[in-house]
Structures are given as C-alpha cells and as structure tokens.
Design an enzyme around this catalytic site. Sequence first.
Site, PDB file in Angstrom:
ATOM      1  N   ARG A 202       0.816  -1.222   0.000  1.00  0.00           N
ATOM      2  CA  ARG A 202       0.000   0.000   0.000  1.00  0.00           C
ATOM      3  C   ARG A 202       0.848   1.270   0.000  1.00  0.00           C
ATOM      4  O   ARG A 202       0.341   2.349  -0.273  1.00  0.00           O
ATOM      5  CB  ARG A 202      -0.957  -0.011   1.211  1.00  0.00           C
TER       6      ARG A 202
ATOM      7  N   GLN B 285      13.113 -14.001   5.390  1.00  0.00           N
ATOM      8  CA  GLN B 285      11.860 -14.695   5.071  1.00  0.00           C
ATOM      9  C   GLN B 285      11.650 -14.596   3.566  1.00  0.00           C
ATOM     10  O   GLN B 285      11.384 -13.526   3.038  1.00  0.00           O
ATOM     11  CB  GLN B 285      10.685 -14.037   5.815  1.00  0.00           C
TER      12      GLN B 285
ATOM     13  N   GLY C 280       3.220 -14.094   4.846  1.00  0.00           N
ATOM     14  CA  GLY C 280       2.344 -13.584   5.905  1.00  0.00           C
ATOM     15  C   GLY C 280       3.066 -13.460   7.232  1.00  0.00           C
ATOM     16  O   GLY C 280       4.190 -13.936   7.412  1.00  0.00           O
TER      17      GLY C 280
ATOM     18  N   ASP D 172       6.143  -1.937  11.355  1.00  0.00           N
ATOM     19  CA  ASP D 172       5.460  -0.738  10.857  1.00  0.00           C
ATOM     20  C   ASP D 172       4.574  -0.092  11.924  1.00  0.00           C
ATOM     21  O   ASP D 172       3.714   0.717  11.621  1.00  0.00           O
ATOM     22  CB  ASP D 172       4.640  -1.061   9.594  1.00  0.00           C
TER      23      ASP D 172
ATOM     24  N   ALA E  28      30.037  43.741  -0.112  1.00  0.00           N
ATOM     25  CA  ALA E  28      29.027  43.082  -0.943  1.00  0.00           C
ATOM     26  C   ALA E  28      29.676  42.488  -2.184  1.00  0.00           C
ATOM     27  O   ALA E  28      30.535  43.111  -2.797  1.00  0.00           O
ATOM     28  CB  ALA E  28      27.969  44.102  -1.348  1.00  0.00           C
TER      29      ALA E  28
ATOM     30  N   ASN F 269      38.617  29.854  -3.130  1.00  0.00           N
ATOM     31  CA  ASN F 269      39.309  28.908  -2.250  1.00  0.00           C
ATOM     32  C   ASN F 269      39.718  27.625  -2.948  1.00  0.00           C
ATOM     33  O   ASN F 269      40.439  26.813  -2.400  1.00  0.00           O
ATOM     34  CB  ASN F 269      38.425  28.573  -1.044  1.00  0.00           C
ATOM     35  N   TYR F 270      39.271  27.440  -4.180  1.00  0.00           N
ATOM     36  CA  TYR F 270      39.448  26.152  -4.852  1.00  0.00           C
ATOM     37  C   TYR F 270      40.157  26.380  -6.172  1.00  0.00           C
ATOM     38  O   TYR F 270      39.692  27.163  -7.010  1.00  0.00           O
ATOM     39  CB  TYR F 270      38.058  25.536  -5.073  1.00  0.00           C
TER      40      TYR F 270
ATOM     41  N   ARG G 112      42.707  47.132  -9.263  1.00  0.00           N
ATOM     42  CA  ARG G 112      41.947  47.411 -10.492  1.00  0.00           C
ATOM     43  C   ARG G 112      42.660  48.509 -11.296  1.00  0.00           C
ATOM     44  O   ARG G 112      43.500  49.240 -10.765  1.00  0.00           O
ATOM     45  CB  ARG G 112      40.531  47.837 -10.133  1.00  0.00           C
TER      46      ARG G 112
HETATM   47  C1  UD1 Z   1      -1.315  -6.651  10.883  1.00  0.00           C
HETATM   48  C2  UD1 Z   1      -2.242  -7.633  11.619  1.00  0.00           C
HETATM   49  C3  UD1 Z   1      -3.512  -6.890  12.015  1.00  0.00           C
HETATM   50  C4  UD1 Z   1      -3.174  -5.710  12.876  1.00  0.00           C
HETATM   51  C5  UD1 Z   1      -2.154  -4.791  12.185  1.00  0.00           C
HETATM   52  C6  UD1 Z   1      -1.648  -3.751  13.152  1.00  0.00           C
HETATM   53  C7  UD1 Z   1      -1.779  -9.839  10.662  1.00  0.00           C
HETATM   54  C8  UD1 Z   1      -2.262 -10.905   9.746  1.00  0.00           C
HETATM   55  N1  UD1 Z   1      -2.554  -8.751  10.752  1.00  0.00           N
HETATM   56  O1  UD1 Z   1      -2.001  -6.248   9.708  1.00  0.00           O
HETATM   57  O2  UD1 Z   1      -4.369  -7.756  12.727  1.00  0.00           O
HETATM   58  O3  UD1 Z   1      -4.345  -4.974  13.191  1.00  0.00           O
HETATM   59  O4  UD1 Z   1      -1.010  -5.543  11.732  1.00  0.00           O
HETATM   60  O5  UD1 Z   1      -0.805  -2.825  12.535  1.00  0.00           O
HETATM   61  O6  UD1 Z   1      -0.769  -9.995  11.316  1.00  0.00           O
HETATM   62  N2  UD1 Z   1       5.492  -8.831   7.448  1.00  0.00           N
HETATM   63  C9  UD1 Z   1       6.503  -9.754   7.327  1.00  0.00           C
HETATM   64  N3  UD1 Z   1       6.322 -10.816   6.497  1.00  0.00           N
HETATM   65  C10 UD1 Z   1       5.172 -11.029   5.805  1.00  0.00           C
HETATM   66  C11 UD1 Z   1       4.135 -10.080   5.954  1.00  0.00           C
HETATM   67  C12 UD1 Z   1       4.318  -8.998   6.782  1.00  0.00           C
HETATM   68  O7  UD1 Z   1       7.557  -9.610   7.936  1.00  0.00           O
HETATM   69  O8  UD1 Z   1       5.098 -12.029   5.091  1.00  0.00           O
HETATM   70  C13 UD1 Z   1       5.700  -7.671   8.328  1.00  0.00           C
HETATM   71  C14 UD1 Z   1       5.518  -6.341   7.630  1.00  0.00           C
HETATM   72  O9  UD1 Z   1       6.768  -5.890   7.129  1.00  0.00           O
HETATM   73  C15 UD1 Z   1       5.001  -5.445   8.727  1.00  0.00           C
HETATM   74  C16 UD1 Z   1       4.289  -6.392   9.667  1.00  0.00           C
HETATM   75  O10 UD1 Z   1       4.743  -7.688   9.344  1.00  0.00           O
HETATM   76  O11 UD1 Z   1       6.058  -4.803   9.425  1.00  0.00           O
HETATM   77  C17 UD1 Z   1       2.773  -6.317   9.515  1.00  0.00           C
HETATM   78  O12 UD1 Z   1       2.421  -6.619   8.186  1.00  0.00           O
HETATM   79  P1  UD1 Z   1       1.279  -5.830   7.419  1.00  0.00           P
HETATM   80  O13 UD1 Z   1       1.153  -6.396   6.073  1.00  0.00           O
HETATM   81  O14 UD1 Z   1       1.483  -4.378   7.558  1.00  0.00           O
HETATM   82  O15 UD1 Z   1       0.013  -6.274   8.267  1.00  0.00           O
HETATM   83  P2  UD1 Z   1      -1.306  -5.433   8.503  1.00  0.00           P
HETATM   84  O16 UD1 Z   1      -2.207  -5.605   7.329  1.00  0.00           O
HETATM   85  O17 UD1 Z   1      -0.979  -4.080   8.925  1.00  0.00           O
HETATM   86 MG    MG Z   2       0.713  -2.997   8.867  1.00  0.00          MG
END
Ligand code: UD1
Ligand code: MG
Length: 476
Positions: free
Chosen positions: A16, A82, A87, A111, A394, A400-401, A454
């Site tokens: 997003r 990862q 997820g 985040d 003024a 310098n360079y 001058r």
């Molecule tokens: C997530 C939660 C949601 C919560 C919200 C709060 C889940 C499924 N949902 O949603 O319930 O209300 O945070 O801010 O957890 N990330 C990974 N690997 C992945 C996917 C994500 O490391 O495969 C990390 C992202 O970089 C991020 C964090 O996990 O820092 C959260 O991921 P994001 O996709 O932002 O989840 P939300 O939709 O915000």
């Molecule tokens: Mg998030």
Amino acid sequence: MSTIDIVIMAAGQGTRMKSQRPKVLHRLAGRPLLAYVLDGAAALGVRSVTIITGHGGAEVEAFCADWTRTGGATTPVQTVCQQPQLGTGHAVQQAAPLLPDDGVTLVLNGDVPLVRADTMRRLIDLCADRQIALLTVDTGEDAGAYGRIVRADDGERPVRAIVEARDATPAQRAITEWYSGVLAAPTRLLKKYLTLLTDDNAQREFYLTDVVRHAVAGGTLVQAMRIDDAVEVAGVNSPVQLAALEREVQRRHALRLMEGGVRLADPARFDLRGELDCGQDVEIDIGCVFEGRVSLGNGVRIGAHCVIVNARIEAKAVIHPFTHIDGGQNEVNVGAGALVGPFARLRPGARLGAEVHIGNFVEVKNSTLAAGAKANHLAYLGDATVGEHVNYGAGSITANYDGANKHRTVIEAGVHVGSNCVLVAPLTLGAGGTIGGGSTITRNTAAGALTVTRGRQISIANWRRPEKKKTGDPEV
Ligand code: UD1
Ligand code: MG
C-alpha cells in the site's frame, strides 16, 4: 521477570506504500520506522532481538548493522530472511528456531513505531509465562483495515480470535476494538500454535493473528491489554497513514516544547526531525524545519521558513526568515547576539563569533568569523579565518578552490574588504588593512595598507556614443 526474546517483523512488501523503499525504512519525523521499534526494544533489556527481513532485505539488514554500530545497542540484533513472504505467521515461523523455549517472545510489527517500552513491559507482565497477551486499542470508531478483537459473550468476555478486516463478517467488521500488532507469548506455546497455521483466508497468507484461535482451542488463555492512545499503536501502511502519524508526532513535539516555554508561532507549522534543545524565551516563527541535533540558547529568535540542521545557536542570536543552516558532520556554530539572514546559507564548519552579522545571499562554509565581523550582502566565505570586526563587502568572494585543492584565506582583525573583491587563496590580509572595491588579490597584503588592483580610472571628455542611423541617411 521472564527472559524476553523479541521478534520484529519487517519483511513485508508494504504494497500500500507503492514504493521501492522497504516500508519499515520510510521516515517518521526524520527517522526510519524500524529505528523507533528497535529503540523501544532496546529500552526493555532483552536477551535477543531478531528481525525478519525479506522485501528489500539488503537495505534493511544494512540499516540494522548501522543501528547496532551507532545506536549503542547492548543486545545483539540478528536478522533472519523470510523468502518468500507468506504472511506475518510465516514470518514468525522463520524466527522460531532461534527462540529458546524457556523465555517469553514479544512480537512487534516493524510498521508500528510508537509503542512505549513501558507498555511492552506491562504486556509481558500480563502474559505471566503462561498465557498470550495482546495489545489492543478501542477508540469507539471504525477500525479500518486492522484486525478485529472477537470476544466471547460471557461476562468475562475473554478473547476468542482476531479476525482480519478482509475476512470479517459484517458483524465482526463493526467491532471497534483492534489488534495493534504487538503480542507477548510464552515461547514454547507460541511455537506450538505457529505450527498449526494455515493460509485458508482472503489473502492466502499465514496470519500470526490466527495463533489466537488455535491457542483458545488448545486451552491457553488469551488476554487483551487495551489502551486508549491509538497513536501509540498506529500502523503505517500507506502514505496517508504515514503523513497522519507524522502530524501527530509533530504536534506532540510542539506541545512538549511549548510546555517547556518555547514560543511557537503555530504548532501546526513546525517540524522537528531530530533533537531540539531550547533555552528560555526562544521564539520560532512558522514553517521552520529542525534536523539532527540543534540547540538554541536563551532568547534566540528564528524567523519564518528556516531550515536548521546540526547547529548550535547561542543566546540572543536572531536567524531571519528563509535561512538555511546545515552543519552536516561538522556542526555550525552561531555566536551570541549574531544576526543571520534573511536568505543566508551557513554550511558545515561555519563558526560565527558573538555579534557577527551575515546578511542576505551570503554563503559561509568551513570558515571562522571572530566577534563583530560582518558580511552583509551577496558574498562567499569558504575556508576562511576572519578576524574581529572585519567588514566584508558586498559581492566579495574567497576563491578557495584551484580546481584540485582547497586553500585558506586569512583576513586579520579590522580589515575592510571593499565590494566585489576576489581573494585568491592561499592568502593573508594583514590586520587593519583595506582592500579597494573590485580588486582581485593574489598576494598577501601588509597590515594597515590600502591595496587596490583594479585599473586606474580614466575619463575622456565630451565622449559621443555611437548613434543609430536614421532611415534616408546616405549609405557609406
Ligand atoms: C497486521 C495484523 C492486524 C493488525 C495490524 C496492526 C496480521 C495478519 N494482521 O495487519 O491484525 O491490526 O497488523 O498494525 O498480522 N510482514 C513480514 N512478512 C510477511 C508479511 C508482513 O515480515 O510475510 C511484516 C511487515 O513488514 C510489517 C508487519 O509484518 O512490518 C505487519 O504486516 P502488514 O502487512 O502491515 O500487516 P497489517 O495488514 O498491517
Ligand atoms: Mg501494517
């Protein structure tokens, strides 16, 4: 208190944000989101910190290495890759082999930058080595895209599940309590429930939040610790959310400064992207940006729309509007009672003594000006040492360079440099001397002397300028 291991999830693509940059490296008040999360974790005093990287992994890893080197981290930070990113549950699964069974794992979202160490500590206490503790918030308003906290109907109303917005029924969507992305769990239980996750949902991802359902089914109590401050747990998923959180952070900076006595013309038009230390009776007009470390002494006034980075500005100095001061690695110093601007530029290594005046369109770099020196209009001072009460005319510049090397210009006390002079370094202008306007000076000048290079002025009397031919004049 239990031994704590932290997992920070930072592998997601941040779809997003629609950006090339990994989401956790986007800046809030001048610092990457991940820096806030790491600071919060470091403040807890934990056994280990594991960061899950993936999308933009090399950049995130470089940032972590840098943070460890410069951040005074007492706990080593390790990263786990990862790949692919399936997820948040899948993310924590990658860290599981590194987490000893005997501790409590605190999972943080990379985040979600503003969670306070004190809040994390209370959440860990609530988990008490035997139950899962979730940090939640309820503002009574629509919970947007956040995961909904589903509770049982009985009097105790224990947590039954977290349901992601995209998987929620209309009734569940109406729930206003949401999950912050922060949970604490006994590591042995967390690991057990992580193995049960599936990707049977709208996003075909392994959700960490499904751990709750499995824990409830497995007889583990899930507690929610609800806080009121939605800003503390706000997640950054889009430029709109980032900008909204930025405003909120800036509002808090502004309030804190005003409570300390700083007079901000308008707290809504103030930006601090670092640390600002202010004495008494400091006034800051609208539209100013402060970055890095800036200190303002007693009675300092900053005009509208100044950008000030890494600088120490001493008592009663006045910085007029639209001035740009940037100390970079080499802090700028503005002495007591100095006047700078409007439209002045002070670059790294500019050191102005007391009562120095730097006027409009004057640039100063790596130069020291002693007390009372003045350069009021359209001038350049680079690699110069300027004595007390020098008046720098003024349009004058230090050359310098030479195309390969930088050289110093020394202008001793009381020298008067006329307008539009070129001072070709290396060069020393002797104390109290005068340089005639329009001179190009290539050799040292003696103290007290008038030096002019001058051409001498000549006049031709009754000079007739060429005239345009009139039509009808005979051709010659
Ligand atoms: C997530 C939660 C949601 C919560 C919200 C709060 C889940 C499924 N949902 O949603 O319930 O209300 O945070 O801010 O957890 N990330 C990974 N690997 C992945 C996917 C994500 O490391 O495969 C990390 C992202 O970089 C991020 C964090 O996990 O820092 C959260 O991921 P994001 O996709 O932002 O989840 P939300 O939709 O915000
Ligand atoms: Mg998030």
